[in-house]
Design an enzyme around this catalytic site. Structure first.
Site, PDB file in Angstrom:
ATOM      1  N   GLU A 207     146.997 -41.895 -52.390  1.00  0.00           N
ATOM      2  CA  GLU A 207     145.711 -41.163 -52.394  1.00  0.00           C
ATOM      3  C   GLU A 207     145.699 -40.078 -51.309  1.00  0.00           C
ATOM      4  OE1 GLU A 207     142.777 -44.314 -52.229  1.00  0.00           O
ATOM      5  OE2 GLU A 207     143.404 -45.118 -54.154  1.00  0.00           O
ATOM      6  N   GLU A 315     146.848 -46.966 -59.793  1.00  0.00           N
ATOM      7  CA  GLU A 315     145.725 -47.875 -59.488  1.00  0.00           C
ATOM      8  C   GLU A 315     144.577 -47.484 -60.384  1.00  0.00           C
ATOM      9  OE1 GLU A 315     143.674 -48.294 -55.605  1.00  0.00           O
ATOM     10  OE2 GLU A 315     145.642 -48.194 -54.690  1.00  0.00           O
ATOM     11  N   TRP A 346     143.449 -52.951 -59.753  1.00  0.00           N
ATOM     12  CA  TRP A 346     143.375 -53.389 -58.357  1.00  0.00           C
ATOM     13  C   TRP A 346     142.961 -54.854 -58.270  1.00  0.00           C
ATOM     14  CZ3 TRP A 346     146.311 -51.702 -54.978  1.00  0.00           C
ATOM     15  CH2 TRP A 346     146.095 -51.965 -53.621  1.00  0.00           C
TER      16      TRP A 346
HETATM   17  C1  BMA Z   1     140.601 -51.915 -51.016  1.00  0.00           C
HETATM   18  C2  BMA Z   1     139.747 -53.152 -51.040  1.00  0.00           C
HETATM   19  C3  BMA Z   1     139.894 -53.808 -49.685  1.00  0.00           C
HETATM   20  C4  BMA Z   1     141.380 -54.065 -49.389  1.00  0.00           C
HETATM   21  C5  BMA Z   1     142.210 -52.815 -49.558  1.00  0.00           C
HETATM   22  C6  BMA Z   1     143.683 -53.044 -49.402  1.00  0.00           C
HETATM   23  O1  BMA Z   1     140.444 -51.158 -52.166  1.00  0.00           O
HETATM   24  O2  BMA Z   1     140.194 -54.039 -52.055  1.00  0.00           O
HETATM   25  O3  BMA Z   1     139.194 -55.034 -49.687  1.00  0.00           O
HETATM   26  O4  BMA Z   1     141.530 -54.537 -48.064  1.00  0.00           O
HETATM   27  O5  BMA Z   1     141.967 -52.281 -50.842  1.00  0.00           O
HETATM   28  O6  BMA Z   1     144.175 -53.987 -50.307  1.00  0.00           O
END
Ligand code: BMA
Length: 394
Positions: A207, A315, A346
């Site tokens: 990102e 993602e 995700w």
């Molecule tokens: C984000 C959320 C957070 C997490 C992060 C890394 O989008 O899901 O809770 O800590 O990703 O996995």
């Protein structure tokens, strides 16, 4: 299958399948890209010393362009909604009877030498889950929410200067190099039954066109970002001799091809081109989301194919998937009319501290569970058995 059910199944899947993919199940129109795909060019990954299995993974994923899409899920065997670390369990498996085809895990905090990642997943378990996923014929992708090396705070600590500080000559370059050593140790420790290195799709600096991470667009120049990619991949490949990696470059959702490639470090380094998108905020409604999603998928198809790289949805998610027919009405028709080879949902964090819940694939009894199960039998989107039959490492 009863007659009525069969008719429904036929209408839902076989007809769109015919329209979208033609009789032979291929959605490749006779375009110049298709001709290119058939020339046998571009069937080597960017690392000229890649292991056999890694090169096979690349070649086989390349062959899937326009034919199949691997469905993936972050932290799938680790936890789901209402459970954690139960052997054999997975929300996707609970709903469909099968594990996903692709598994995502995150390395965040490995750089600190800690035993747990930022979402409390022990790295020992990640290693075990990776080995099990590989033995099932699945594909593994790792992201890295690494801490800010300049401030010591999290990946979301987005004050400018951190990228410049870890480049050669910068005050944190030595620290970053130690962090890469720890990543390399982990990657080098991933072995299959016969001692072969398990191929990994490593998705770095994700990102990067957003402003929320310390490596984001407001925190460094395009040139600094390209230098960081180059330094990192050169170090892992040439100093640490890590050759079981395909590298994924990915932005968040994007508005133009120029925006997409602004921080792209080069075809000699990258294998997979992707983007992340969520149905949320201004894209909360199906129509708004589908419009943007289609536009970005169109662009990623053409950018990836013109660079002779593999397009992917690195993602995605619609938190809670409150629309009970979202998978078959929104997600499936959109992705299957494009060329991406995988889509990673995700994580199913479940109920988080503070009471909010976060999950992107259904669990039994949730609103979109039966619709997801319907999608899972399309034959186009691959799950555990589909990916196993592809022998992706051979
Ligand atoms: C984000 C959320 C957070 C997490 C992060 C890394 O989008 O899901 O809770 O800590 O990703 O996995």
């Amino acid at each position: 299958m009863k007659q009525k059910q069969f008719r429904y199944f036929f209408l839902l899947f076989y007809c769109p399948f015919q329209v979208l993919f033609g009789q032979d199940g291929s959605n490749k129109p006779a375009t110049p890209e298709t001709k290119f795909l058939n020339t046998g060019l571009s069937h080597e990954c960017s690392d000229k010393l890649a292991t056999l299995e890694t090169n096979s993974l690349y070649k086989n994923l390349y062959q899937l362009i326009g034919k199949n899409i691997l469905l993936g899920h972050q932290d799938d065997p680790c936890y789901g909604v209402g459970w954690k670390y139960i052997a054999g369990r997975s929300d996707i498996r609970d709903v469909t009877g099968q594990y996903p085809a692709l598994y995502g895990f995150d390395l965040g905090r490995i750089e600190l030498g800690l035993a747990y990642n930022l979402d409390s997943v022990p790295f020992e378990k990640t290693r075990l889950f990776i080995r099990e996923a590989y033995e099932r014929g699945g594909v593994i992708t790792l992201s890295w929410h690494l801490n800010n090396p300049l401030t010591g705070k999290t990946a979301w600590d987005n004050k400018p200067g951190a990228v410049a500080s870890i480049l050669p000559g910068g005050e944190k370059n030595a620290l970053y190099t130690i962090w890469l050593d720890r990543v390399a140790d982990f990657l080098g420790s991933l072995k299959g039954k016969n001692g072969e290195s398990i191929p990994i799709i490593l998705r770095l600096f994700h990102e990067l066109n957003g402003g929320w991470f310390w490596w984001g667009k407001d925190q460094c120049s395009p040139d600094e970002m390209k230098q960081l990619w180059r330094y990192t991949i050169h170090y892992l490949r040439n100093e640490k001799n890590i050759h079981n990696l395909l590298y994924a470059f990915n932005t968040d959702k994007f508005n133009s091809g120029a925006e997409y490639v602004e921080r792209y470090p080069g075809d000699d380094l990258i294998d997979i081109l992707g983007f992340d998108i969520y149905q949320a905020g201004a894209l909360r409604e199906n129509a708004a989301f589908t419009g943007f999603f289609n536009k970005d998928l169109d662009m990623i198809d053409s950018i990836a194919l013109s660079h002779h790289k593999i397009p992917a949805l690195t993602e995605f998610g619609y938190n809670g998937v409150p629309d009970s027919t979202w998978w078959t009405k929104v997600f499936f028709p959109t992705i299957t009319s494009h060329k991406i080879v995988y889509a990673l949902a995700w994580r199913n964090a479940g109920i988080k501290r503070g009471g909010n819940s976060e999950y992107y694939v259904p669990y039994p009894g949730s609103a979109s569970a039966s619709d997801f199960k319907k999608m899972s039998v399309s034959g186009i989107i691959l799950f555990e058995s589909g990916i196993k039959s592809k022998n992706i490492y051979k």
